[in-house]
Design a protein around this motif. Structure first.
Motif, PDB file in Angstrom:
ATOM      1  N   ASN A 253      43.087   2.297  21.079  1.00 21.20           N
ATOM      2  CA  ASN A 253      41.956   2.511  20.163  1.00 21.20           C
ATOM      3  C   ASN A 253      42.044   1.605  18.934  1.00 21.20           C
ATOM      4  N   LYS A 254      43.263   1.378  18.467  1.00 24.39           N
ATOM      5  CA  LYS A 254      43.452   0.466  17.333  1.00 24.39           C
ATOM      6  C   LYS A 254      43.013  -0.948  17.705  1.00 24.39           C
ATOM      7  N   LYS A 256      40.753  -1.714  19.884  1.00 24.80           N
ATOM      8  CA  LYS A 256      39.294  -1.708  19.953  1.00 24.80           C
ATOM      9  C   LYS A 256      38.680  -1.757  18.553  1.00 24.80           C
ATOM     10  N   GLU A 257      39.236  -0.969  17.634  1.00 24.84           N
ATOM     11  CA  GLU A 257      38.714  -0.959  16.265  1.00 24.84           C
ATOM     12  C   GLU A 257      38.857  -2.326  15.603  1.00 24.84           C
TER      13      GLU A 257
END
Length: 491
Positions: A253-254, A256-257
């Motif tokens: 997720n990091k 992707k962010e």
């Protein structure tokens, strides 16, 4: 191009939802990552266990035919060095694998431009307590005093070293947001034993075990362990996968962010599997190299999700990771590399390997041809030598009791470096080879679980010939043929 390798130690593929829809082990983040990635179904180990597997990955060639557990050699050509020297691509490793910093694990982390190490796994000599820490009165397997000392620092989930690895990886992404070229290796010892995990993850598996403490098995055939204890051990392993999966998901997720996911090459794999009572075996290394140990997961996320969700059946091994990464980085693959780039499979749907050759040093040599797995045990263990420029092995000095029998010379054709030739008896990693130096033949097309032995002379002869060919192509020392009683010829 950005490249990230996530290596989780001792990760069995049949516990992953993306490989086994019937598993009750919860790993939703790996499952979701697999949906964006290519999945390789016939991916095998090369050398086992931990450090031999890592030398395979770092050098793109098999370790187990010429040496047991040991350091990166002076003549090794390694992935991080080639990336930096040939492509000016900087590398960073984040790990909690304590073996890198023990005797026998020299020079692995030092191949990277920078690295971070988080303390506390297994018997990492970290926390010093003069008085004994808490230890259970009754237990199965083992309880290591040093790990019980280390556990006094694990007050919350965030204190576990594998969690710290993923936290550090996320921080590294923040610090390098927008970088276009790098090689990042994130390595967690979990889900390796001891299967120590916060209670909330055990609760997910309704674990109500009340028997003797059991989170660190001794490698042996089941004797006193009860069925309830073995089920408890499996639940601990599943719980540890679930915790590791959670933090892997945070890391993804990091990415992707930070807009660093879509166009990054991300590889998720392991070094080997584990036995949890199959055929009454617990652990690894001392039993034949069954699929529970040898057929491991490999998920490859390509830039722009090329091949998304596709499963490949071609034979691959961990020695193929180095040439794959170099290929996608458009860097020439060194002539020392034996592995082949997965790019041929992904872009042309063609095979890259005729076989998978794998094993543990001094034990049986194993080969898989896409249908049959043939395990050939050693006949003459006096024909077993280790070749190295450094006399270290797992937590010890190599050959220290055999100094008068150690030779020195130029023994391996691929290097002019002088090295030691150390007689190995018994095998350095496995003291009792009665299980691992036996012959077995299985047809994986109808017997993936390897429960039905085959005794067919024609198939055995075919596999012997393929093994000879594979050993030649992997530059096995000549005495390995004598040890296995295989007919070697120069043609």
């Amino acid at each position: 191009m950005r490249t990230i390798v996530v290596l989780m130690d001792t990760l069995r593929r049949d516990y992953l939802e993306c490989y086994n829809s019937n598993t009750d082990c919860m790993n939703p983040n790996i499952r979701e990552f697999a949906q964006d990635s290519c999945r390789f179904d016939n991916h095998f180990v090369g050398s086992m266990p931990c450090m031999p597997a890592r030398r395979d990955i770092f050098t793109g060639r098999l370790n187990f035919l010429e040496r047991s557990w040991g350091p990166i050699e002076i003549y090794d050509t390694t992935l991080p060095k080639v990336l930096f020297q040939e492509g000016n691509i900087r590398s960073h490793m984040i790990t909690d694998h304590a073996h890198y910093f023990r005797i026998g694990g020299e020079n692995y982390c030092q191949q990277f431009n920078t690295y971070e190490f988080f303390r506390g796994q297994e018997s990492d000599p970290w926390v010093s307590l003069i008085d004994d820490p808490w230890q259970p009165e009754k237990y199965f397997g083992d309880v290591k005093r040093q790990y019980q000392c280390n556990r006094t620092r694990f007050k919350e989930e965030k204190d576990y070293s594998s969690v710290k690895c993923f936290d550090a990886a996320m921080q590294w992404i923040d610090n390098n947001k927008g970088a276009k070229d790098f090689f990042l290796m994130v390595e967690t010892f979990d889900p390796h034993e001891p299967f120590d995990v916060p209670q909330e993850y055990l609760d997910l598996y309704n674990d109500d075990y009340t028997g003797p403490h059991f989170d660190l098995p001794i490698y042996h055939k089941i004797d006193e362990e009860t069925d309830e204890a073995m089920e408890h051990l499996r639940r601990r392993y599943k719980a540890l996968i679930t915790m590791t999966d959670k933090h892997f998901g945070r890391f993804i997720n990091k990415l992707k962010e930070a807009n660093m996911y879509e166009d990054t090459l991300i590889i998720l794999t392991t070094d080997h599997g584990y036995c949890f009572g199959e055929r009454e075996y617990i652990g690894k290394s001392y039993m034949p190299a069954y699929n529970e140990l040898a057929n491991i997961p490999l998920l490859v996320h390509l830039p722009n999700q090329k091949g998304k969700g596709k499963a490949y059946k071609q034979i691959t091994q961990n020695i193929d990771l180095m040439p794959t990464i170099l290929d996608y980085q458009e860097i020439n693959i060194p002539t020392s590399v034996v592995g082949k780039s997965l790019r041929t499979i992904i872009e042309e749907d063609k095979p890259i390997q005729e076989y998978a050759l794998y094993g543990t040093y001094g034990c049986s040599v194993n080969i898989y041809d896409g249908q049959y797995t043939y395990m050939r045990g050693g006949r003459d263990q006096s024909q077993c030598y280790e070749y190295t420029t450094s006399l270290t092995t797992i937590r010890n000095w190599l050959g220290k009791e055999k100094g008068e029998n150690i030779e020195m010379g130029r023994f391996l054709p691929r290097t002019n470096m002088p090295m030691y030739k150390v007689p190995s008896s018994p095998a350095a990693l496995v003291k009792d080879t009665c299980f691992v130096n036996t012959d077995h033949l299985f047809d994986l097309s109808c017997d993936y679980e390897q429960k039905k032995e085959i005794n067919d002379p024609e198939i055995i002869k075919k596999m012997e010939n393929l093994m000879i060919k594979a050993m030649k192509e992997n530059e096995a020392p000549l005495e390995q043929y004598k040890r296995l009683e295989l007919q070697y010829s120069l043609d």
